[in-house]
Design an enzyme around this catalytic site. Structure first.
Site, PDB file in Angstrom:
ATOM      1  N   ARG A   1      55.734 -73.371  16.643  1.00 45.47           N
ATOM      2  CA  ARG A   1      54.747 -74.258  17.282  1.00 45.47           C
ATOM      3  C   ARG A   1      55.377 -75.006  18.462  1.00 45.47           C
ATOM      4  O   ARG A   1      56.340 -75.761  18.268  1.00 45.47           O
ATOM      5  CB  ARG A   1      54.282 -75.280  16.228  1.00 45.47           C
TER       6      ARG A   1
ATOM      7  N   GLU B   1      58.518 -93.245   8.129  1.00 43.41           N
ATOM      8  CA  GLU B   1      57.690 -92.375   8.963  1.00 43.41           C
ATOM      9  C   GLU B   1      58.590 -91.641   9.957  1.00 43.41           C
ATOM     10  O   GLU B   1      59.417 -92.267  10.623  1.00 43.41           O
ATOM     11  CB  GLU B   1      56.692 -93.281   9.697  1.00 43.41           C
TER      12      GLU B   1
ATOM     13  N   TYR C   1      58.766 -79.323  19.791  1.00 39.07           N
ATOM     14  CA  TYR C   1      59.186 -79.522  18.400  1.00 39.07           C
ATOM     15  C   TYR C   1      60.444 -78.751  18.002  1.00 39.07           C
ATOM     16  O   TYR C   1      60.905 -78.877  16.867  1.00 39.07           O
ATOM     17  CB  TYR C   1      58.037 -79.138  17.451  1.00 39.07           C
TER      18      TYR C   1
ATOM     19  N   PRO D   1      49.425 -82.100   8.925  1.00 35.96           N
ATOM     20  CA  PRO D   1      48.844 -80.927   9.556  1.00 35.96           C
ATOM     21  C   PRO D   1      49.709 -80.307  10.659  1.00 35.96           C
ATOM     22  O   PRO D   1      50.333 -81.023  11.451  1.00 35.96           O
ATOM     23  CB  PRO D   1      47.520 -81.442  10.143  1.00 35.96           C
ATOM     24  N   ASN D   2      49.711 -78.992  10.642  1.00 33.01           N
ATOM     25  CA  ASN D   2      50.373 -78.144  11.647  1.00 33.01           C
ATOM     26  C   ASN D   2      51.895 -78.113  11.545  1.00 33.01           C
ATOM     27  O   ASN D   2      52.545 -77.352  12.257  1.00 33.01           O
ATOM     28  CB  ASN D   2      49.956 -78.553  13.080  1.00 33.01           C
TER      29      ASN D   2
ATOM     30  N   HIS E   1      58.777 -88.788  13.183  1.00 34.39           N
ATOM     31  CA  HIS E   1      58.153 -87.933  14.185  1.00 34.39           C
ATOM     32  C   HIS E   1      59.244 -87.173  14.920  1.00 34.39           C
ATOM     33  O   HIS E   1      60.221 -87.773  15.396  1.00 34.39           O
ATOM     34  CB  HIS E   1      57.317 -88.752  15.172  1.00 34.39           C
TER      35      HIS E   1
ATOM     36  N   ARG F   1      54.731 -89.394  25.181  1.00 41.82           N
ATOM     37  CA  ARG F   1      53.666 -88.392  25.283  1.00 41.82           C
ATOM     38  C   ARG F   1      52.310 -89.050  25.587  1.00 41.82           C
ATOM     39  O   ARG F   1      52.275 -90.193  26.035  1.00 41.82           O
ATOM     40  CB  ARG F   1      53.653 -87.562  23.987  1.00 41.82           C
TER      41      ARG F   1
ATOM     42  N   ALA G   1      49.219 -85.389  13.254  1.00 36.20           N
ATOM     43  CA  ALA G   1      48.144 -86.031  14.031  1.00 36.20           C
ATOM     44  C   ALA G   1      47.422 -87.120  13.241  1.00 36.20           C
ATOM     45  O   ALA G   1      46.829 -88.030  13.836  1.00 36.20           O
ATOM     46  CB  ALA G   1      47.151 -84.966  14.493  1.00 36.20           C
TER      47      ALA G   1
ATOM     48  N   ASN H   1      55.974 -87.333   7.608  1.00 32.50           N
ATOM     49  CA  ASN H   1      55.510 -87.045   8.957  1.00 32.50           C
ATOM     50  C   ASN H   1      54.029 -86.709   8.835  1.00 32.50           C
ATOM     51  O   ASN H   1      53.670 -85.603   8.439  1.00 32.50           O
ATOM     52  CB  ASN H   1      56.280 -85.877   9.577  1.00 32.50           C
TER      53      ASN H   1
HETATM   54  C1  DQA Z   1      54.284 -85.416  15.360  1.00 35.86           C
HETATM   55  C2  DQA Z   1      53.633 -86.150  16.548  1.00 35.86           C
HETATM   56  C3  DQA Z   1      52.128 -86.154  16.407  1.00 35.86           C
HETATM   57  O1  DQA Z   1      51.534 -86.832  17.520  1.00 35.86           O
HETATM   58  C4  DQA Z   1      51.594 -84.736  16.395  1.00 35.86           C
HETATM   59  O2  DQA Z   1      50.192 -84.735  16.204  1.00 35.86           O
HETATM   60  C5  DQA Z   1      52.269 -83.892  15.368  1.00 35.86           C
HETATM   61  C6  DQA Z   1      53.720 -84.032  15.199  1.00 35.86           C
HETATM   62  C7  DQA Z   1      55.816 -85.284  15.552  1.00 35.86           C
HETATM   63  O3  DQA Z   1      56.478 -84.963  14.571  1.00 35.86           O
HETATM   64  O4  DQA Z   1      56.329 -85.450  16.662  1.00 35.86           O
HETATM   65  O5  DQA Z   1      51.658 -83.045  14.735  1.00 35.86           O
HETATM   66  O6  DQA Z   1      54.066 -86.164  14.190  1.00 35.86           O
END
Ligand code: DQA
Length: 155
Positions: free
Chosen positions: A18, A98, A23, A10-11, A100, A107, A77, A74
């Protein structure tokens, strides 16, 4: 031809605009191209998929069982909340790295826990979009090592 699944949760479709201070400004399309360029010399195709929906991500993981040799993921959330995604990865038995983009450990405390970490082959955290390319290299290396040892001849 071998395939890997590049999966984003998501997102992450909003990358580029964003929260650029967290990011960066690289888009998801840029990242997909970047990963494909790492895999090209190895004749490996990249299937890229992003969804904002947990069930759709579970479905994509199930589908990968029959087509892919590994997953770069990735989970956004959902990393911190999703038992369903963890179970899907465990269920298909594919190596998963995985990624990020941000350093989640620097954070908020709710980002410090990954429910997927115990079922991942490895994690890359906080290296920006470069993390995806490094994950692709690590996954290719793992896939070819396994192949050499004749352990994973499935896909
Ligand atoms: C994320 C870190 C997550 O905590 C966050 O909710 C994201 C992006 C990252 O790529 O740093 O959506 O996965």
């Amino acid at each position: 031809m071998k395939e890997i699944l590049l999966l984003n949760g998501p997102n992450l479709n909003l990358l580029g605009t964003r929260e650029p201070s967290v990011y960066g400004t690289v888009t998801l399309q840029d990242i997909e191209r970047q990963v494909q360029s790492v895999c090209d010399p190895h004749g490996v195709t990249v299937k890229a998929y992003q969804s904002n929906h947990e069930g759709a991500l579970v479905d994509a993981i199930h589908e990968a069982m029959n087509t892919a040799s590994g997953i770069i993921f990735n989970p956004g959330a959902y990393t911190h909340t999703s038992v369903a995604l963890r179970d899907a990865i465990a269920g298909v038995g594919l190596p998963m790295i995985e990624v990020h983009i941000s350093n989640v450990h620097k954070r908020e405390s709710f980002r410090h826990t990954s429910l997927l970490a115990p079922v991942s082959f490895g994690q890359i955290v906080g290296l920006g979009s470069l993390g995806y390319s490094l994950a692709a290299q690590a996954l290719l290396d793992h896939i070819y090592k396994e192949e050499k040892h004749g352990e994973n001849t499935k896909n």
